[in-house]
Write an enzyme that holds these catalytic residues in place. Structure first.
Site: not given
Length: 687
Positions: A175, A197, A201, A248
């Site tokens: 991330d 990724d 997050d 997302r």
């Protein structure tokens, strides 16, 4: 991450102990009084290196939103304020200070490669990690904030390229920023892209987070929020530009208060990445979504049956699929103050303002050079009596900023800034731009000393041939007398000619008659970007012309009668090369003391009969006076304006008119790509 992407699919969530909920606005105000906002990110107690940079346009140097709310024993988010400032250029130094127990302001002043690829640098509490201007990058890795970590600012960085070659990668948890159980985090003005990724997050009850003014692009799983059965997290997501991101954007799962406003989600057709959905309220989330702009996004807004989602003031352009709302959420103003921008303005605002900025994070320790100042005064009180003599004193091959401060007075001379003297600023020092005047009276057909004629470009009072030039608080004029020189063949008389890239013209008066302002490039195949703002340009015939890519913003184009008192003229004459952008006039006024219906907005100048050119002028969001013709565009030199690029958008005033075959207008979708940032192409003149 173990969450599966896409609406309606299973998701894995772990149960964790809830954090204490945030407190309302009254306590936030008390925190603001205790900590203050006047000292910016670094604060009054910071070391000399950490003097706060000027606030970027439309953003503050202190966290807003839920990151500013007092909770969990933390009064707002101020990062390493009060700690030492350190400048880092290596991964070892970054890790040393990021993991330290004491507060630090960590200035990243280089592109730092991360080895092994995908490593996430652990960040301890009370840290500000900020890029120095546009130079701070984390390449191939990111940051990790674990449980209990608090009071962290990550700002003005580019974090990129941990992508491992698999689009829906389930093997590499790489991330840009991962937070597991952290609180009071501000993520601001970053460029996050192309990671294996997530870009962000926010997991496992992470709360009191504000994510603002970031660019998020070229990614699959962009911004996930959740991974908890608890419903305790509070997040604010505002003024972010999501572009070419599949999913997302963000996805919010079991979030107590999710406030999303003034975000721009853009999915252009024909690109490699197609959105599967935009904003998603999952589980027991309560979301307020307002004044955001969705362009071309599939399923722009979706919600689970168990979630509450309130929409207001959003714009949807070219979207399709699910667009949902329902239930009762919350009032964000109970927790903090905010004033949203109009959704329709977001493409321009965010293209210009999102991502790293040159005016954030620079300190005395990270600025490579200081500006040299030269002074000019006619009375001899300065270093030079003429502007050209000061320019001559700038060394060839100059790499440092040079500011030439010009005292009030009238300087009758020509000034040329040659191409080997970049980074020069001409700055009038008077209380008004009228106080300092540079003027000459040459015209194209006049004979030069030594023989020959000046030609149009050579007639310029001020000629700028060097990149990274600025002129400010000045009057520049060509006072050639047309009435007394009617016998002259060639009456074009230029006040200012630019043939360079990244030219900023601010707070000027540029005056003449025919061909007042020549915005050109050094060659047909060279880029020449110009940003003219808060200025007056005065003339009557083709008085803004040339092949540069130029923006005229918040300015007044003043229409002037001809030498014999008649009213007739043309505002622009672009000669734009094909595939380039021409003139964009925005938020300006075009008017003058001339007859109604006597001026065209523009005509195509195919210089030298060059049919390969594709001239362009767009006038948008401006006020057009009565002198503008009802058919505002016209032909020139045998070339039809209809074969080139001339358009308007949302102008007003007596000279404005609706769309027709003789008056083309942009659609809303087209106008989203006709913003200042589109014209300037990554160059962000300081506000």
């Amino acid at each position: 991450m173990t969450e599966l992407h896409g609406p309606g699919r299973a998701r894995h969530r772990r149960k964790k102990t809830a954090l204490v909920a945030g407190v309302p606005l009254a306590l936030t105000a008390a925190a603001a009084m205790a900590y203050g906002t006047a000292f910016g990110v670094f604060g009054a107690d910071a070391q000399p290196k950490a003097a706060a940079a000027p606030a970027p346009a439309r953003a503050d140097d202190t966290a807003d939103g839920f990151a500013s709310v007092e909770a969990h024993g933390q009064k707002g988010t101020y990062g390493g304020r009060g700690g030492r400032t350190v400048t880092v250029r290596t991964l070892a130094d970054l890790e040393k200070y990021a993991t330290a127990a004491e507060p630090y302001v960590i200035v990243v002043a280089a592109a730092i490669p991360v080895d092994p690829k995908g490593k996430e640098v652990k960040v301890a509490s009370d840290k500000t990690i900020v890029g120095a201007g546009a130079s701070g990058e984390i390449v191939g890795g990111g940051f990790f904030l674990g449980r209990g970590v608090h009071n962290v600012i990550i700002r003005n960085l580019t974090i990129r390229d941990s992508y491992a070659g698999v689009w829906n990668d389930k093997e590499h948890d790489f991330d840009a920023i991962q937070m597991d159980g952290a609180h009071h985090v501000w993520i601001d003005h970053n460029d996050l892209r192309h990671m294996a990724d997530g870009l962000i997050d926010s997991r496992k009850d992470t709360t009191n987070v504000t994510v603002s003014w970031n660019r998020l692009s070229r990614n699959n799983k962009t911004f996930g929020i959740g991974w908890s059965e608890n419903t305790t997290a509070d997040l604010t997501v505002h003024h972010n530009w999501f572009r070419e991101t599949e999913q997302r954007n963000p996805s919010t799962d079991n979030v107590a208060h999710a406030h999303l406003y003034n975000n721009y989600l853009q999915d252009d057709p024909g690109t490699d990445i197609t959105s599967s959905y935009g904003n998603y309220a999952r589980g027991r989330t309560k979301m307020v979504l307002e004044n955001s702009y969705f362009k071309g996004v599939d399923n722009p807004v979706i919600k689970d049956a168990t979630a509450a989602l309130v929409q207001r003031g959003n714009v949807f352009s070219g979207t399709s699929g699910r667009n949902e709302s329902g239930g009762t959420a919350f009032d964000p103003k109970r927790y903090y103050r905010y004033t949203p921008d109009r959704a329709a303005d977001l493409p321009g605002i965010l293209k210009a303002g999102a991502g790293p900025r040159e005016d954030i994070g620079t300190t005395n320790g990270t600025q490579a050079v200081r500006a040299t100042t030269l002074t000019v005064a006619k009375d001899g009180s300065g270093q030079y009596r003429s502007v050209q003599r000061a320019v001559d004193a700038v060394p060839a091959g100059n790499t440092a900023p040079v500011v030439i401060r010009i005292a009030p007075g009238t300087y009758r001379e020509t000034v040329r800034v040659p191409s080997n003297k970049p980074h020069v600023t001409l700055q009038g020092t008077g209380g008004s731009r009228k106080d300092t005047l540079i003027v000459e009276g040459h015209a194209s057909g006049m004979t030069k000393p030594g023989g020959g004629t000046y030609g149009t470009g050579g007639s310029a009072t001020v000629a700028v041939e060097a990149d990274d030039f600025t002129a400010r608080n000045l009057s520049l004029a060509n006072d050639f007398d047309e009435a007394r020189n009617q016998q002259l063949d060639g009456q074009q008389a230029v006040a200012l000619r630019t043939a360079a890239d990244r030219v900023r013209l601010d707070d000027l008066i540029v005056s003449g008659d025919q061909d007042t302002l020549l915005l050109d490039t050094a060659a047909k195949d060279r880029t020449g970007r110009v940003y003219l703002t808060d200025s007056y340009v005065i003339g009557n015939t083709d008085f803004v012309f040339g092949r540069a890519t130029a923006v005229v913003d918040r300015s007044v184009l003043t229409l002037k009668k001809r030498w014999n008192g008649t009213s007739a003229g043309y505002v622009t004459a672009p000669s734009t090369p094909a595939g380039r952008k021409g003139f964009l006039i925005t938020r300006s006024t075009i008017d003058g003391d001339v007859s109604a219906g006597s001026f065209h907005l523009g005509r195509p100048w195919h210089a030298g009969g060059d049919a390969s050119l594709d001239p362009q002028t767009t006038v948008r969001d401006s006020t057009l006076g009565a002198p503008i013709k009802k058919t505002p565009w016209t032909d020139m030199g045998g070339f039809s304006w209809k074969d080139d690029r001339f358009a308007e958008y949302k102008n007003k005033g007596p000279g404005a008119g609706g769309p027709s075959a003789d008056r083309p207008h942009l659609s809303d979708a087209q106008a989203a790509d006709f913003e200042t940032a589109d014209w300037l192409g990554g160059w962000k003149p300081a506000d």
